[in-house]
Every structure is written in structure tokens, then in C-alpha cells.
Design a protein around this motif. Structure first.
Motif, short mmCIF file in Angstrom:
data_model
loop_
_atom_site.label_atom_id
_atom_site.label_comp_id
_atom_site.label_asym_id
_atom_site.label_seq_id
_atom_site.Cartn_x
_atom_site.Cartn_y
_atom_site.Cartn_z
N TRP A 1 0.16 -18.11 -6.45
CA TRP A 1 0.42 -17.47 -5.25
C TRP A 1 -0.52 -16.31 -5.18
N GLU A 2 -1.10 -15.98 -4.30
CA GLU A 2 -1.84 -14.62 -3.97
C GLU A 2 -1.48 -14.13 -2.70
N ARG A 3 -1.04 -13.07 -2.58
CA ARG A 3 -0.53 -12.44 -1.36
C ARG A 3 -1.27 -12.62 -0.05
N LYS A 4 -2.60 -12.13 -0.11
CA LYS A 4 -3.56 -11.97 0.91
C LYS A 4 -4.11 -13.55 0.96
N ARG A 5 -4.21 -14.30 0.05
CA ARG A 5 -4.49 -15.60 0.33
C ARG A 5 -3.38 -16.54 0.98
N ASP A 6 -2.31 -16.42 0.64
CA ASP A 6 -1.21 -17.20 0.85
C ASP A 6 -0.22 -16.46 2.07
N GLY A 7 -0.66 -15.64 2.37
CA GLY A 7 -0.16 -14.97 3.57
C GLY A 7 1.34 -14.42 3.12
N GLY A 8 1.34 -13.13 2.63
CA GLY A 8 2.78 -12.32 2.37
C GLY A 8 3.39 -12.54 1.02
N PHE A 9 4.44 -12.83 0.84
CA PHE A 9 5.31 -12.78 -0.37
C PHE A 9 6.10 -14.29 -0.37
N PRO A 10 6.11 -15.26 -1.44
CA PRO A 10 6.57 -16.23 -1.31
C PRO A 10 8.18 -16.15 -1.66
#
Length: 98
Positions: free
Chosen positions: A62-71
């Protein structure tokens, strides 16, 4: 006899954004679910603002900017399982909800 090295998850978080508690909570969730399969979870204070990244080995889960927020925890658990033990049943997380 050689012991197999267990993978370590690394969670890098933004110190300026005060995301340490979020990272610690996620570490706890992963350790509870994968306690026999992980070598540990390492929390790394990030130098770059806005950083929140979860990786295992060379795989970014997971990457916040790439995946859109927090998982959500269930999303990271599923992604981690798919990397370290694809055959593992995650119980209710794997059940499809309508």
C-alpha cells in the motif's frame, strides 16, 4: 537444520502528520493475524511529508498517494496473505459480502 527466514513488514509513516498511531495499529493487526508467519513489523518514521507505505520484501502492499488514502486492515491482510501465503484462509475477510 536451517531455519527459514520469515518476512518482515515495514510501515513507513509521516511524522509531521502524526500517523505513528495509525501505523502502530496496523502493525498490531498484522501481527495478530500472521503471528507465526512474520518475522516482525518495523515502523519507520518517514522523512517525506504525507508518507504512508506498507511493504514486505520488494513488494509495496500500500502507498497512500498511489492507492488513495489509508487502507482498511482487511485489505492489507488480504494483500499480505497473497504475497506470503496465498493458500491461507483469512476467515470472514475472505467471505464476499453483498
Amino acid at each position: 537444520m536451517t531455519q527459514v527466514e520469515k518476512p518482515t513488514v515495514v510501515i513507513t509513516y509521516c511524522i509531521g502528520c502524526n500517523w505513528m498511531l495509525r501505523a502502530a495499529w496496523m502493525a498490531q493487526e498484522l501481527l495478530m493475524t500472521f503471528q507465526e508467519q512474520l518475522g516482525g513489523v518495523t515502523l519507520v518514521p518517514g522523512e517525506i511529508g504525507g508518507t504512508y507505505e506498507i511493504r514486505v520484501a520488494d513488494t509495496v502492499l500500500w502507498e497512500r498517494k498511489r492507492d488513495g488514502g489509508f487502507p482498511e486492515a482487511k485489505e492489507i491482510k488480504a494483500r499480505l496473505r497473497d504475497v506470503i501465503n496465498p493458500e491461507q484462509d483469512l476467515g470472514h475477510i475472505d467471505r464476499i459480502t453483498s
